[in-house]
Design an enzyme around this catalytic site. Structure first.
Site, PDB file in Angstrom:
ATOM      1  N   GLY A 212      37.353 -31.985 -95.589  1.00 50.64           N
ATOM      2  CA  GLY A 212      36.072 -31.522 -95.057  1.00 50.64           C
ATOM      3  C   GLY A 212      35.666 -30.247 -95.779  1.00 50.64           C
ATOM      4  N   LEU A 213      34.430 -29.866 -95.545  1.00 47.98           N
ATOM      5  CA  LEU A 213      33.863 -28.706 -96.241  1.00 47.98           C
ATOM      6  C   LEU A 213      34.581 -27.414 -95.864  1.00 47.98           C
ATOM      7  CD1 LEU A 213      30.076 -29.517 -95.660  1.00 47.98           C
ATOM      8  CD2 LEU A 213      31.346 -29.765 -97.821  1.00 47.98           C
ATOM      9  N   SER A 214      34.399 -26.402 -96.671  1.00 49.33           N
ATOM     10  CA  SER A 214      34.878 -25.059 -96.323  1.00 49.33           C
ATOM     11  C   SER A 214      34.207 -24.637 -95.010  1.00 49.33           C
ATOM     12  CB  SER A 214      34.501 -24.077 -97.437  1.00 49.33           C
ATOM     13  OG  SER A 214      34.859 -22.766 -97.054  1.00 49.33           O
ATOM     14  N   GLY A 215      34.991 -24.208 -94.064  1.00 54.77           N
ATOM     15  CA  GLY A 215      34.441 -23.785 -92.770  1.00 54.77           C
ATOM     16  C   GLY A 215      34.289 -24.912 -91.766  1.00 54.77           C
ATOM     17  N   ALA A 216      34.702 -26.126 -92.147  1.00 52.56           N
ATOM     18  CA  ALA A 216      34.562 -27.262 -91.221  1.00 52.56           C
ATOM     19  C   ALA A 216      35.518 -27.126 -90.042  1.00 52.56           C
ATOM     20  CB  ALA A 216      34.808 -28.576 -91.960  1.00 52.56           C
ATOM     21  N   GLY A 217      36.661 -26.475 -90.265  1.00 46.92           N
ATOM     22  CA  GLY A 217      37.612 -26.289 -89.161  1.00 46.92           C
ATOM     23  C   GLY A 217      39.021 -26.779 -89.463  1.00 46.92           C
ATOM     24  N   LYS A 218      39.308 -27.069 -90.724  1.00 45.64           N
ATOM     25  CA  LYS A 218      40.623 -27.626 -91.082  1.00 45.64           C
ATOM     26  C   LYS A 218      41.757 -26.668 -90.689  1.00 45.64           C
ATOM     27  CE  LYS A 218      39.341 -27.996 -95.438  1.00 45.64           C
ATOM     28  NZ  LYS A 218      37.979 -27.439 -95.280  1.00 45.64           N
ATOM     29  N   THR A 219      41.624 -25.406 -91.070  1.00 44.99           N
ATOM     30  CA  THR A 219      42.680 -24.432 -90.779  1.00 44.99           C
ATOM     31  C   THR A 219      42.794 -24.199 -89.269  1.00 44.99           C
ATOM     32  OG1 THR A 219      42.337 -23.348 -92.906  1.00 44.99           O
ATOM     33  CG2 THR A 219      43.460 -22.059 -91.212  1.00 44.99           C
TER      34      THR A 219
ATOM     35  N   SER B 279      39.680 -31.124-100.527  1.00 43.75           N
ATOM     36  CA  SER B 279      39.894 -32.426-101.203  1.00 43.75           C
ATOM     37  C   SER B 279      38.606 -33.237-101.299  1.00 43.75           C
ATOM     38  CB  SER B 279      41.042 -33.220-100.577  1.00 43.75           C
ATOM     39  OG  SER B 279      41.052 -33.231 -99.182  1.00 43.75           O
TER      40      SER B 279
HETATM   41  P1  ADP Z   1      38.308 -24.632 -93.076  1.00 42.93           P
HETATM   42  O1  ADP Z   1      39.809 -24.480 -92.997  1.00 42.93           O
HETATM   43  O2  ADP Z   1      37.861 -26.061 -92.929  1.00 42.93           O
HETATM   44  O3  ADP Z   1      37.685 -23.924 -94.238  1.00 42.93           O
HETATM   45  P2  ADP Z   1      38.299 -22.759 -90.903  1.00 42.93           P
HETATM   46  O4  ADP Z   1      39.156 -23.381 -89.821  1.00 42.93           O
HETATM   47  O5  ADP Z   1      38.878 -21.710 -91.774  1.00 42.93           O
HETATM   48  O6  ADP Z   1      37.696 -23.950 -91.770  1.00 42.93           O
HETATM   49  O7  ADP Z   1      36.978 -22.175 -90.260  1.00 42.93           O
HETATM   50  C1  ADP Z   1      36.243 -22.887 -89.296  1.00 42.93           C
HETATM   51  C2  ADP Z   1      35.476 -21.868 -88.456  1.00 42.93           C
HETATM   52  O8  ADP Z   1      34.562 -22.574 -87.624  1.00 42.93           O
HETATM   53  C3  ADP Z   1      36.403 -21.076 -87.560  1.00 42.93           C
HETATM   54  O9  ADP Z   1      35.948 -19.732 -87.508  1.00 42.93           O
HETATM   55  C4  ADP Z   1      36.220 -21.757 -86.198  1.00 42.93           C
HETATM   56  O10 ADP Z   1      36.423 -20.873 -85.127  1.00 42.93           O
HETATM   57  C5  ADP Z   1      34.763 -22.172 -86.284  1.00 42.93           C
HETATM   58  N1  ADP Z   1      34.431 -23.311 -85.433  1.00 42.93           N
HETATM   59  C6  ADP Z   1      33.387 -23.347 -84.599  1.00 42.93           C
HETATM   60  N2  ADP Z   1      33.350 -24.504 -83.943  1.00 42.93           N
HETATM   61  C7  ADP Z   1      34.386 -25.234 -84.373  1.00 42.93           C
HETATM   62  C8  ADP Z   1      34.884 -26.521 -84.039  1.00 42.93           C
HETATM   63  N3  ADP Z   1      34.299 -27.286 -83.117  1.00 42.93           N
HETATM   64  N4  ADP Z   1      35.984 -26.978 -84.690  1.00 42.93           N
HETATM   65  C9  ADP Z   1      36.587 -26.202 -85.616  1.00 42.93           C
HETATM   66  N5  ADP Z   1      36.180 -24.963 -85.963  1.00 42.93           N
HETATM   67  C10 ADP Z   1      35.081 -24.476 -85.333  1.00 42.93           C
END
Ligand code: ADP
Length: 184
Positions: A13-20, A87
């Site tokens: 998924g995209l950067s900021g999608a919530g993977k971490t 990915s």
């Molecule tokens: P990634 O690892 O995909 O780049 P991160 O987990 O680092 O994404 O960041 C996702 C951000 O989005 C976090 O700050 C998280 O708190 C926020 N967020 C908001 N809503 C959601 C959700 N429903 N699921 C996952 N993350 C969310």
């Protein structure tokens, strides 16, 4: 734990999608059940195993192949793995799938570019839209949405906790993790 089944939850998924975020919640839950687990987080891998690699297609592919290689080593020895890297290319995800066979579980951590840009936790989207970051996935570089993922975390419609809980239930149903002990 003897007999534990190895598998790889392959987050994409995209950067900021919530993977971490979701992988961290899953880690807590799985460890509470006595499960082993390794997380291969894209940002951390890029500081270590893939240090020096950039964001060209070639470097991105190398990075993902390295993650797949390590995930395969671990999962074939009974260790559950979560990979949390963008990915972006379907072809390389498919390679990882071929490598790991039915130990590979593709999870699409779904959030649109607009949603991720609104969250912009790392301030990267603002920079990417301003042209300060070249080759930024979803803005100036491709992201190929999985066509047939095993699971989808719909992060625009569920909280991170809900996404993690649903994934736990999915893994339980597949018999891949121990069912939680009933308390109270
Ligand atoms: P990634 O690892 O995909 O780049 P991160 O987990 O680092 O994404 O960041 C996702 C951000 O989005 C976090 O700050 C998280 O708190 C926020 N967020 C908001 N809503 C959601 C959700 N429903 N699921 C996952 N993350 C969310």
């Amino acid at each position: 734990m003897a007999g534990e089944k190895g598998f790889t939850l392959w987050f994409t998924g995209l950067s900021g999608a919530g993977k971490t975020t979701i992988s961290g919640l899953l880690e807590t839950e799985l460890r509470a059940r006595g499960s082993k687990l390794e997380i291969l987080d894209g940002d951390i891998v890029r500081e270590n195993l893939s240090k020096g690699l950039g964001f060209s297609k070639e470097d991105r592919d190398t990075n993902i192949r390295r993650i797949a290689f390590v995930a395969d080593l671990l999962s074939r020895n009974g260790v559950p793995v979560i990979t949390a890297a963008i990915s972006p290319y379907a072809e390389i995800r498919d390679e990882a799938h071929e490598l790991m066979g039915d130990r590979f579980i593709e999870v699409y951590v779904k959030a649109s570019v607009d949603t991720c840009a609104e969250r912009d936790v790392k301030g990267l989207y603002a920079k990417a839209f301003a042209g300060e970051i070249k080759e930024f996935t979803g803005v100036s570089d491709p992201y190929e949405i999985p066509e047939n993922p095993a699971w989808v975390c719909d992060t625009e419609n569920e909280s991170p906790e809900e996404s993690a809980q649903k994934l736990v239930e999915y893994l339980e149903q597949r018999g891949l993790i121990p069912v939680a002990a009933v308390t109270a």
